[in-house]
Scaffold this active site. Structure first.
Site, PDB file in Angstrom:
ATOM      1  N   SER A  78       0.804  -1.219   0.000  1.00 18.96           N
ATOM      2  CA  SER A  78       0.000   0.000   0.000  1.00 18.96           C
ATOM      3  C   SER A  78       0.836   1.269   0.000  1.00 18.96           C
ATOM      4  CB  SER A  78      -0.921   0.002   1.220  1.00 18.96           C
ATOM      5  OG  SER A  78      -0.177   0.106   2.414  1.00 18.96           O
ATOM      6  N   THR A 210      -2.285   2.539   3.376  1.00 22.21           N
ATOM      7  CA  THR A 210      -1.567   3.807   3.454  1.00 22.21           C
ATOM      8  C   THR A 210      -0.882   3.772   4.798  1.00 22.21           C
ATOM      9  OG1 THR A 210      -3.229   5.042   2.196  1.00 22.21           O
ATOM     10  CG2 THR A 210      -2.000   6.313   3.810  1.00 22.21           C
ATOM     11  N   THR A 228       1.418   6.971   0.599  1.00 20.42           N
ATOM     12  CA  THR A 228       0.602   5.874   0.058  1.00 20.42           C
ATOM     13  C   THR A 228       0.839   5.656  -1.432  1.00 20.42           C
ATOM     14  OG1 THR A 228      -1.687   5.069  -0.084  1.00 20.42           O
ATOM     15  CG2 THR A 228      -1.341   7.379  -0.596  1.00 20.42           C
ATOM     16  N   ARG A 238      -5.404   9.775 -10.726  1.00 20.99           N
ATOM     17  CA  ARG A 238      -6.295   9.919  -9.556  1.00 20.99           C
ATOM     18  C   ARG A 238      -5.468  10.294  -8.319  1.00 20.99           C
ATOM     19  NH1 ARG A 238      -6.456   7.346  -4.236  1.00 20.99           N
ATOM     20  NH2 ARG A 238      -8.607   7.343  -3.517  1.00 20.99           N
ATOM     21  N   THR A 261      -6.489   6.709   6.942  1.00 23.16           N
ATOM     22  CA  THR A 261      -6.315   5.711   5.891  1.00 23.16           C
ATOM     23  C   THR A 261      -7.702   5.195   5.512  1.00 23.16           C
ATOM     24  OG1 THR A 261      -6.089   3.898   7.475  1.00 23.16           O
ATOM     25  CG2 THR A 261      -4.057   4.974   6.774  1.00 23.16           C
ATOM     26  N   GLY A 262      -7.816   4.662   4.311  1.00 26.32           N
ATOM     27  CA  GLY A 262      -9.110   4.164   3.849  1.00 26.32           C
ATOM     28  C   GLY A 262      -9.600   4.969   2.660  1.00 26.32           C
TER      29      GLY A 262
HETATM   30  N1  ASP Z   1      -6.553   6.927   1.552  1.00 26.58           N
HETATM   31  C1  ASP Z   1      -5.823   6.330   0.479  1.00 26.58           C
HETATM   32  C2  ASP Z   1      -6.323   6.895  -0.817  1.00 26.58           C
HETATM   33  O1  ASP Z   1      -7.512   7.074  -0.961  1.00 26.58           O
HETATM   34  C3  ASP Z   1      -5.928   4.869   0.359  1.00 26.58           C
HETATM   35  C4  ASP Z   1      -5.931   4.081   1.616  1.00 26.58           C
HETATM   36  O2  ASP Z   1      -5.669   4.587   2.694  1.00 26.58           O
HETATM   37  O3  ASP Z   1      -6.215   2.907   1.562  1.00 26.58           O
HETATM   38  O4  ASP Z   1      -5.535   7.071  -1.709  1.00 26.58           O
END
Ligand code: ASP
Length: 355
Positions: A78, A210, A228, A238, A261-262
């Site tokens: 990640s 992340t 990340t 993106r 994160t997320g």
């Molecule tokens: N927040 C990160 C993103 O949207 C991805 C993640 O944390 O899983 O790029």
């Protein structure tokens, strides 16, 4: 800008840059909690950042030094080296840093070929009058500062990407390797799939991940970083929440810090890290602030992204720390952990779940 204002600006920038360099706060130390927190994949980062704080480094240098271990780790899909690529198979990284004492910030987005984007983000903070550089410009800036380019796609990540490409549609010409059923890549797909009750088939959920890391130093200085490879197999270009100040991270040295994160789109729509710090400014504890931003996300999630029971069909977590050292991890769904290092050592603690 006139010559005078330019000179004033250059002077202010050099004073601020000096304050952001390693050890700047060492002479002004007063007793207080020293603590580093991070997302659940960040126990090595909190430990390292803690050690760097003990050596007298500024918290911003400590967190960037800590997350470098995870950016280097080929097994963490990640972040950095070994991160999962975009839909064309190219690893694109996002990162930002924020320094509490000067309130300065730096970020890079859609950066290719550099394994330590948090270090490039720190250079943006220290060596430019800008906050965010993207794509080719970010890469040119990294090269100018001596960062080495390399292919960040490991064989493992390439095979995961290829299998995703080969299995996402039955109407294109890409076919998965039939001999691949028991490989580590097939296992990765099984672990990241959910059973769709209507059809009885497994549906692959694109993995997210992340690292966010925040530090509170002995003098009360706070800083944080988020780094990340973003959403796996994203559309090229993106940008998620991680490099966006206020979305994927935020610190106000008089109040506290928050990072996430997320699902980044949810943070971009709600500016959640900024919101959490502002909630603390109004008296909320780190846990209350982290739970309230989750409630806001749950409330504003569009129908397309809701499960049959109405709850969001994605997870998202917040890592929140107040100026006085209180801290919390909160997640949309129970089960996530976060990392902490302080005088009690390094450990993983449970995030409190909204659901
Ligand atoms: N927040 C990160 C993103 O949207 C991805 C993640 O944390 O899983 O790029």
């Amino acid at each position: 800008m006139t010559d005078v204002t330019r000179r004033l600006f250059m002077h202010a920038a050099s004073v601020a840059a000096a304050a952001v360099s390693s050890g700047a706060s060492a002479g002004t130390r007063v007793a207080g909690p020293v603590r580093v927190i991070a997302s659940g994949n960040g126990a090595s980062a909190t430990q390292k950042a803690w050690e760097l704080l003990q050596e007298g480094l500024d918290p911003v240098d400590a967190v960037v030094g800590g997350v470098a271990l995870v950016e280097d780790d080929p097994l963490d899909n990640s972040v950095g080296y070994g991160g999962l690529p975009n839909e064309r198979g190219v690893v694109e990284l996002d990162a930002a840093v924020m320094h509490g004492p000067t309130h300065r910030a730096g970020g890079v987005a859609s950066l290719q070929g550099i394994r330590h984007p948090a270090q490039v983000a720190l250079k943006v903070l220290q060596r430019t009058d800008h906050v965010l550089l993207v794509g080719a410009g970010a890469l040119e800036f990294a090269r100018a500062h001596g960062f080495q380019e390399e292919n960040l796609l490991t064989e493992h990540s390439r095979k995961i990407w290829l299998r995703w490409k080969e299995t996402m549609s039955e109407r294109d010409d890409w076919l998965p390797d039939p001999a691949d059923a028991e490989s580590p890549v097939a296992d990765f797909f099984r672990r990241n799939s959910v059973l769709v009750e209507d059809t009885g088939r497994l549906r692959f959920r694109r993995p997210t991940g992340t690292i966010h890391c925040a530090a509170l130093g002995a003098g009360g200085s706070m800083s944080c970083t988020t780094t990340t490879s973003g959403l796996a197999f994203k559309i090229p270009g993106r940008v998620g929440d991680s490099p966006i100040i206020g979305a994927g991270l935020y610190v106000d040295n008089e109040v506290g810090s928050c990072g996430s994160t997320g699902r980044g789109e949810a943070n971009l729509q709600n500016l959640s890290s900024f919101a959490a710090v502002e909630l603390m400014r109004s008296g909320a504890s780190p846990e209350e602030a982290g739970m309230e931003v989750l409630r806001r996300i749950a409330k504003t999630t569009e129908q397309r992204l809701r499960r049959a029971d109405g709850k969001p069909d994605f997870d998202i977590s917040f890592y929140v720390m107040s100026k006085d050292g209180r801290y919390a991890g909160t997640s949309m769904y129970k089960g996530s952990k976060f990392a902490v290092t302080d005088e009690r050592g390094t450990r993983l603690e449970d995030c409190q779940g909204l659901y």
